[in-house]
Motif scaffolding. Structure first.
Motif, PDB file in Angstrom:
ATOM      1  N   PHE A 170       0.801  -1.211   0.000  1.00 12.17           N
ATOM      2  CA  PHE A 170       0.000   0.000   0.000  1.00 12.17           C
ATOM      3  C   PHE A 170       0.839   1.269   0.000  1.00 12.17           C
ATOM      4  CE2 PHE A 170      -2.557  -3.323   2.073  1.00 12.17           C
ATOM      5  CZ  PHE A 170      -3.640  -3.347   1.202  1.00 12.17           C
ATOM      6  N   LYS A 171       2.035   1.172  -0.567  1.00  4.14           N
ATOM      7  CA  LYS A 171       2.915   2.325  -0.582  1.00  4.14           C
ATOM      8  C   LYS A 171       3.505   2.532  -1.974  1.00  4.14           C
ATOM      9  CE  LYS A 171       7.113   4.203   1.578  1.00  4.14           C
ATOM     10  NZ  LYS A 171       8.195   3.961   2.567  1.00  4.14           N
ATOM     11  N   THR A 172       3.498   3.764  -2.460  1.00  5.26           N
ATOM     12  CA  THR A 172       4.144   4.116  -3.717  1.00  5.26           C
ATOM     13  C   THR A 172       5.534   4.664  -3.409  1.00  5.26           C
ATOM     14  OG1 THR A 172       2.064   4.619  -4.846  1.00  5.26           O
ATOM     15  CG2 THR A 172       4.058   5.601  -5.752  1.00  5.26           C
ATOM     16  N   GLU A 173       6.552   3.963  -3.869  1.00 14.01           N
ATOM     17  CA  GLU A 173       7.919   4.420  -3.638  1.00 14.01           C
ATOM     18  C   GLU A 173       8.182   5.707  -4.419  1.00 14.01           C
ATOM     19  OE1 GLU A 173       9.935   3.134  -1.495  1.00 14.01           O
ATOM     20  OE2 GLU A 173       8.669   1.386  -1.002  1.00 14.01           O
ATOM     21  N   THR A 174       8.747   6.697  -3.754  1.00  9.69           N
ATOM     22  CA  THR A 174       9.029   7.975  -4.406  1.00  9.69           C
ATOM     23  C   THR A 174      10.457   8.419  -4.138  1.00  9.69           C
ATOM     24  OG1 THR A 174       8.232   9.242  -2.495  1.00  9.69           O
ATOM     25  CG2 THR A 174       6.616   8.721  -4.214  1.00  9.69           C
ATOM     26  N   PHE A 175      10.942   9.305  -4.985  1.00 10.64           N
ATOM     27  CA  PHE A 175      12.241   9.944  -4.804  1.00 10.64           C
ATOM     28  C   PHE A 175      12.042  11.435  -4.998  1.00 10.64           C
ATOM     29  CE2 PHE A 175      16.293  11.548  -6.558  1.00 10.64           C
ATOM     30  CZ  PHE A 175      17.116  11.254  -5.475  1.00 10.64           C
ATOM     31  N   GLY A 180       9.535  13.094  -4.054  1.00  7.56           N
ATOM     32  CA  GLY A 180       8.151  13.316  -4.450  1.00  7.56           C
ATOM     33  C   GLY A 180       7.788  12.762  -5.813  1.00  7.56           C
ATOM     34  N   ILE A 181       8.762  12.162  -6.505  1.00  2.00           N
ATOM     35  CA  ILE A 181       8.515  11.616  -7.847  1.00  2.00           C
ATOM     36  C   ILE A 181       8.379  10.103  -7.746  1.00  2.00           C
ATOM     37  CG2 ILE A 181       9.430  11.345 -10.183  1.00  2.00           C
ATOM     38  CD1 ILE A 181      11.058  13.912  -9.663  1.00  2.00           C
ATOM     39  N   PRO A 182       7.315   9.502  -8.317  1.00  4.26           N
ATOM     40  CA  PRO A 182       7.169   8.044  -8.252  1.00  4.26           C
ATOM     41  C   PRO A 182       8.391   7.331  -8.821  1.00  4.26           C
ATOM     42  CG  PRO A 182       5.149   9.043  -9.074  1.00  4.26           C
ATOM     43  CD  PRO A 182       6.191  10.143  -9.016  1.00  4.26           C
ATOM     44  N   ALA A 183       8.867   6.308  -8.108  1.00  5.98           N
ATOM     45  CA  ALA A 183      10.037   5.564  -8.576  1.00  5.98           C
ATOM     46  C   ALA A 183       9.738   4.812  -9.865  1.00  5.98           C
ATOM     47  CB  ALA A 183      10.490   4.592  -7.492  1.00  5.98           C
ATOM     48  N   ASN A 184       8.504   4.375 -10.032  1.00  2.00           N
ATOM     49  CA  ASN A 184       8.084   3.657 -11.244  1.00  2.00           C
ATOM     50  C   ASN A 184       7.125   4.524 -12.042  1.00  2.00           C
ATOM     51  OD1 ASN A 184       9.476   1.154 -10.714  1.00  2.00           O
ATOM     52  ND2 ASN A 184       7.969   0.789  -9.101  1.00  2.00           N
ATOM     53  N   ILE A 185       7.438   4.707 -13.299  1.00  5.27           N
ATOM     54  CA  ILE A 185       6.618   5.516 -14.204  1.00  5.27           C
ATOM     55  C   ILE A 185       5.725   4.579 -15.020  1.00  5.27           C
ATOM     56  CG2 ILE A 185       6.688   7.196 -16.096  1.00  5.27           C
ATOM     57  CD1 ILE A 185       7.723   8.249 -13.439  1.00  5.27           C
ATOM     58  N   PRO A 186       4.480   4.971 -15.328  1.00  3.69           N
ATOM     59  CA  PRO A 186       3.602   4.117 -16.137  1.00  3.69           C
ATOM     60  C   PRO A 186       4.286   3.607 -17.406  1.00  3.69           C
ATOM     61  CG  PRO A 186       2.356   5.971 -15.291  1.00  3.69           C
ATOM     62  CD  PRO A 186       3.789   6.195 -14.883  1.00  3.69           C
ATOM     63  N   LEU A 187       3.974   2.370 -17.779  1.00  7.75           N
ATOM     64  CA  LEU A 187       4.609   1.731 -18.933  1.00  7.75           C
ATOM     65  C   LEU A 187       4.464   2.567 -20.197  1.00  7.75           C
ATOM     66  CD1 LEU A 187       3.432  -1.979 -18.451  1.00  7.75           C
ATOM     67  CD2 LEU A 187       5.662  -1.004 -17.903  1.00  7.75           C
ATOM     68  N   GLY A 188       5.546   2.667 -20.949  1.00 15.31           N
ATOM     69  CA  GLY A 188       5.513   3.314 -22.254  1.00 15.31           C
ATOM     70  C   GLY A 188       5.652   4.818 -22.237  1.00 15.31           C
ATOM     71  N   VAL A 189       5.883   5.410 -21.053  1.00 15.61           N
ATOM     72  CA  VAL A 189       5.985   6.868 -20.947  1.00 15.61           C
ATOM     73  C   VAL A 189       7.374   7.225 -20.426  1.00 15.61           C
ATOM     74  CG1 VAL A 189       5.012   8.951 -19.898  1.00 15.61           C
ATOM     75  CG2 VAL A 189       3.525   7.002 -20.414  1.00 15.61           C
ATOM     76  N   SER A 190       8.025   8.216 -21.051  1.00 16.73           N
ATOM     77  CA  SER A 190       9.322   8.652 -20.549  1.00 16.73           C
ATOM     78  C   SER A 190       9.128   9.453 -19.271  1.00 16.73           C
ATOM     79  CB  SER A 190      10.036   9.519 -21.594  1.00 16.73           C
ATOM     80  OG  SER A 190       9.408  10.787 -21.711  1.00 16.73           O
ATOM     81  N   LYS A 191      10.131   9.441 -18.404  1.00 15.43           N
ATOM     82  CA  LYS A 191      10.033  10.162 -17.134  1.00 15.43           C
ATOM     83  C   LYS A 191       9.877  11.656 -17.379  1.00 15.43           C
ATOM     84  CE  LYS A 191      12.000   8.656 -13.501  1.00 15.43           C
ATOM     85  NZ  LYS A 191      12.929   8.226 -12.407  1.00 15.43           N
ATOM     86  N   ARG A 192      10.588  12.180 -18.370  1.00 16.28           N
ATOM     87  CA  ARG A 192      10.504  13.620 -18.657  1.00 16.28           C
ATOM     88  C   ARG A 192       9.093  14.005 -19.085  1.00 16.28           C
ATOM     89  NH1 ARG A 192      14.873  16.348 -22.554  1.00 16.28           N
ATOM     90  NH2 ARG A 192      16.100  15.887 -20.692  1.00 16.28           N
TER      91      ARG A 192
END
Length: 281
Positions: A236-241, A243-255
């Motif tokens: 039940f926890k979203t890992e962040t760095f 404030g930014i999610p450590a895992n980005i939705p599939l197929g999308v660049s972080k930028r």
């Protein structure tokens, strides 16, 4: 009269949860009538023996030196897989290892043992997999139809989607409006509740459970139970760095993701910031 396909369903190291999921398939009686059931650990069937079959279903994980049905598990599986025309791995334990051991196809000894039979194996991960998924694969095999598979031997018709697709909370995700607690109708469960939907391959929000619901619809985050990383810690926890999610939705660049997120957060969608159903009126 055409002979019915013969099916053997065995349980390796499992909790039988996948079988119980399949038992909830609304048309299970009609489906089983199309098959000759040689063995199932929970259904009335003949005494188990190693024999040729058209469909072999394996439920549960692989573990060294584990005994099942009077055989060492590795020897039992190799003997059955060798004489089966098609093999269905049911559940995340069987496919990836899950909670109980190693996957049948994807394990530490990937290039040995079971991997040489890869071309006859179909993988249906899930904890448990949806009964409609199991029935779809069995029906396709009964009708001798081709099933398109991805690189992990999963049916593309089921696992080309993500749990995020079809989720009723997608608009909240786009506008970055979070659900602050479980069980509410409003808000996205990704940022604060650990929802794995954006990077979990499944059609749970397209083919609903019990034909009416899914985890996000009921206010519970997706646990990512169809993926090899399941079960992960801190569900039940979203890992962040920062404030930014450590895992980005599939197929999308972080930028691109951060740019769109910043724009969405700078805007105020008044409609979505209100309760969907005002209990006071």
């Amino acid at each position: 009269m055409l002979l019915k396909p013969k099916i053997i369903w065995i349980d390796a190291v499992s909790c039988n949860g996948c079988s119980h999921s399949f038992f909830n398939y609304p048309e299970i009686k009609e489906l089983l009538e199309k098959l000759e059931l040689l063995y199932h650990p929970l259904l009335p069937s003949k005494e188990f023996k190693i024999q040729n079959c058209d469909i072999l279903v394996i439920e549960g994980a692989f573990r060294e030196n584990f005994l099942r049905l009077g055989f060492e598990l590795k020897k039992l599986l190799l003997k059955l897989i060798e004489v089966a025309k098609k093999v269905i791995l049911i559940g995340t334990c069987s496919v990836y290892g899950g909670m109980f051991g190693e996957g049948i196809l994807f394990n530490k000894q990937k290039e040995g043992n079971f991997f040489k039979y890869k071309d006859k194996i179909i993988s249906i991960p899930g904890c448990p997999p949806h009964p409609e998924w199991i029935a779809y694969v069995i029906e396709m095999l009964v009708e001798d139809k081709n099933i398109l598979l991805d690189k992990e031997n999963r049916p593309k018709e089921i696992f080309s989607y993500t749990s995020h697709m079809g989720c009723v909370r997608n608009e909240y995700f786009e506008w970055k409006i979070d659900a602050v607690e479980f069980g509410t109708k409003e808000g996205c469960l990704f940022y604060l509740q650990g929802c794995q939907g954006p990077f979990t391959h499944s059609s749970c929000n397209k083919i609903l459970w019990n034909e009416v619901s899914s985890k996000p619809r009921s206010g519970t985050p997706c646990f990512g139970c169809t993926e090899k990383e399941f079960p992960k810690k801190n569900l039940f926890k979203t890992e962040t760095f920062m404030g930014i999610p450590a895992n980005i939705p599939l197929g999308v660049s972080k930028r691109a993701y951060l740019t769109l997120s910043g724009i969405a957060k700078s805007l105020n969608n008044e409609r979505l910031n209100k309760r969907l159903i005002d209990e006071d009126n």
